[in-house]
Structure formats: C-alpha cells, structure tokens
Write an enzyme that holds these catalytic residues in place. Structure first.
Site, short mmCIF file in Angstrom:
data_model
loop_
_atom_site.label_atom_id
_atom_site.label_comp_id
_atom_site.label_asym_id
_atom_site.label_seq_id
_atom_site.Cartn_x
_atom_site.Cartn_y
_atom_site.Cartn_z
N ALA A 112 0.08 10.13 -5.09
CA ALA A 112 -0.51 9.55 -6.30
C ALA A 112 -1.88 10.09 -6.64
CB ALA A 112 -0.59 8.03 -6.13
N HIS A 211 -7.67 4.98 -8.11
CA HIS A 211 -8.22 5.55 -6.90
C HIS A 211 -9.46 6.34 -7.30
CE1 HIS A 211 -4.41 4.54 -4.98
NE2 HIS A 211 -3.80 5.20 -5.94
#
EC number: 1.4.1.21
Length: 260
Positions: A112, A211
């Site tokens: 990801a 993130h």
C-alpha cells in the site's frame, strides 16, 4: 511463469482472477491454496504440495502466520516466493530462512505504500538519523484480538482520533499484523527495525487510510504521504494492495524496463 496464490481473500482473490483472466502478460494461474471451508467459485484449487511442485512462483496473500508456516518449505523446494505479509519478516530467523537458504528466491511486494526505493538509497548513501511512519485507519478496522473489551468498544464508538500505539516498527508490526505491513516495509527498506518509529491511529472520521512517512539523513529530508481507499471486502487493508501485487507479477513475468 506458472503462478499459484496462497490465500484467496480480499487480496488473493483479486490477484488470482486477474491472472486467470490474462491481465498479467507472461503469467498463468495454476491454482489457489486456501483454508476456507468453501472453494472460491470459478478458480482452480490446489493443496500446498501441488502448488509448490507445479508453480514457478507462489504469491503469499494469506497473512503472517501462513507465511511463517509455509514460506520456508516453498523456497526450500526451489520455488520462488512473492511476499505480501512482510510484517512476518520482523522475525529475523524467518527472514534468514526465506532469503538466504533457497534455492527459491524471495521477492517482496511494496503493497500500500511507495517511496521505499528512495529510503533504501538514502540508507545506503550515508545512513538515516530518524524514520517515522504514522498509519491512520478507520477505528473499527484496528480492533485486535488481544484488546480487552473496553478498548474494543471504545474503538467502535469513539468520535475522535485515538493513538493506539507508538513504538519501534517490530513491535507495531506484531501488534497489528493486518494493518502494519507498511511499517515493516519501511524497516526492511532502510535495513533497521529499531530505527523506524511507527504510530497507529484510529480515526472514525478518516475518509481514507493514510500512511505518512518522514525520514532525515545525510542525503536530505523526505516526506511521503499515501492516502488509499480501504478494500471493500476487508477495510483492514487498502484496495490498491492486490494491484501492487499484480504490478510485481508483471515485472517478474516479463522484466522489460519497468521500475523494480
């Protein structure tokens, strides 16, 4: 390249069907290995032994425990292994078995996140002084089996962000195995599990999984922010992950000038 998929959930199912449909040039699906009572419709099913014997590459999409249990036998048999659950590699002994013993080769999927190539280059150039990653997800997706009921209930009902953990990447990866593979990827890229500080935040109002990676070293300062839509089938992972796996497969099947 004959491909077998280990695991057929939100990641493995998408990967298997894409390969079966001819979406990865040079790759052929020979089957999936899974632990569910019912077989996935429309996909060939194999046992582990058949997958290892017939495949050129096994793609692990089954979680950290499955990787730890089955990964060593895959590479020991001479079959290559593409790992999605990189958090399991916080176990140094497992990493050594998969990477150093062979004859099968170990490949890692970035999943990801991005920016790992820059972090690896910086670490190689002169080292890094500090690396941090903050992962924010919808609160219910971060409920873990080890949590007591009051903590789990708080995550189900909270109206504001809650910092669940801030610790070295190795600890966070162990505590959140389905959600912190990104922290493990960063640690593996820079080559230092203890240097990377990982934080997990539960936010009921987060529209996307995020993130944020920051790093400082002799080569400069870096900041990467990744914001992914969660998987429709499993909000603990990002919807882009199976497509990252497919990109890895495409490079392995036909390495023709794509970024590694």
């Amino acid at each position: 390249m004959k491909v077998a998929i280990l695991g057929c959930g939100a990641i493995g199912g998408v990967v298997a069907r894409a390969v079966q449909n001819g979406e990865v040039a040079g790759a052929e699906l020979i089957g999936v290995v899974h632990a569910e009572p019912a077989d996935p419709p429309g996909l060939p099913v194999l046992d582990v032994e058949s997958a290892i014997a017939r495949a050129d590459l096994v793609v692990e999409c089954a979680g950290q425990r499955a990787l730890a249990e089955l990964g060593p036998s895959i590479v020991a048999a001479g079959t290559d292994l593409l790992v999605v659950s990189v958090g399991a590699l916080a176990d140094d002994a497992l990493l050594a078995k998969l990477r150093d013993t062979g004859p099968g080769r170990l490949h890692l999927c970035s999943g990801a996140i991005g920016g790992l190539d820059a972090l690896a280059a910086t670490a190689r150039m002169g080292g890094l002084d500090a690396v941090r990653i903050v992962t924010t997800k919808k609160a219910p997706a971060l409920i873990q089996k080890w949590m007591d009921e009051p903590t789990a209930q708080r995550l189900r009902t909270t109206g504001e962000p809650v910092q669940l953990m801030r610790a070295p990447a190795r600890e966070v990866t162990a505590a959140f195995p389905a959600s912190a593979n990104v922290a493990a990827s960063v640690a593996l890229a820079v080559g230092d599990w203890d240097l990377v500080e990982a934080t997990v935040v539960a936010d009921p109002n987060a529209p996307l999984t995020s993130h944020v990676i920051t790093a400082d070293g002799s080569a400069g300062s870096y900041r990467f922010e990744i914001r992914n839509h969660p998987s429709v089938d499993n909000p603990a992972t990002s919807g882009v992950v199976p497509h990252a796996v497919l990109a890895c497969l495409a490079r392995l099947a036909q390495p023709t000038g794509a970024f590694a």
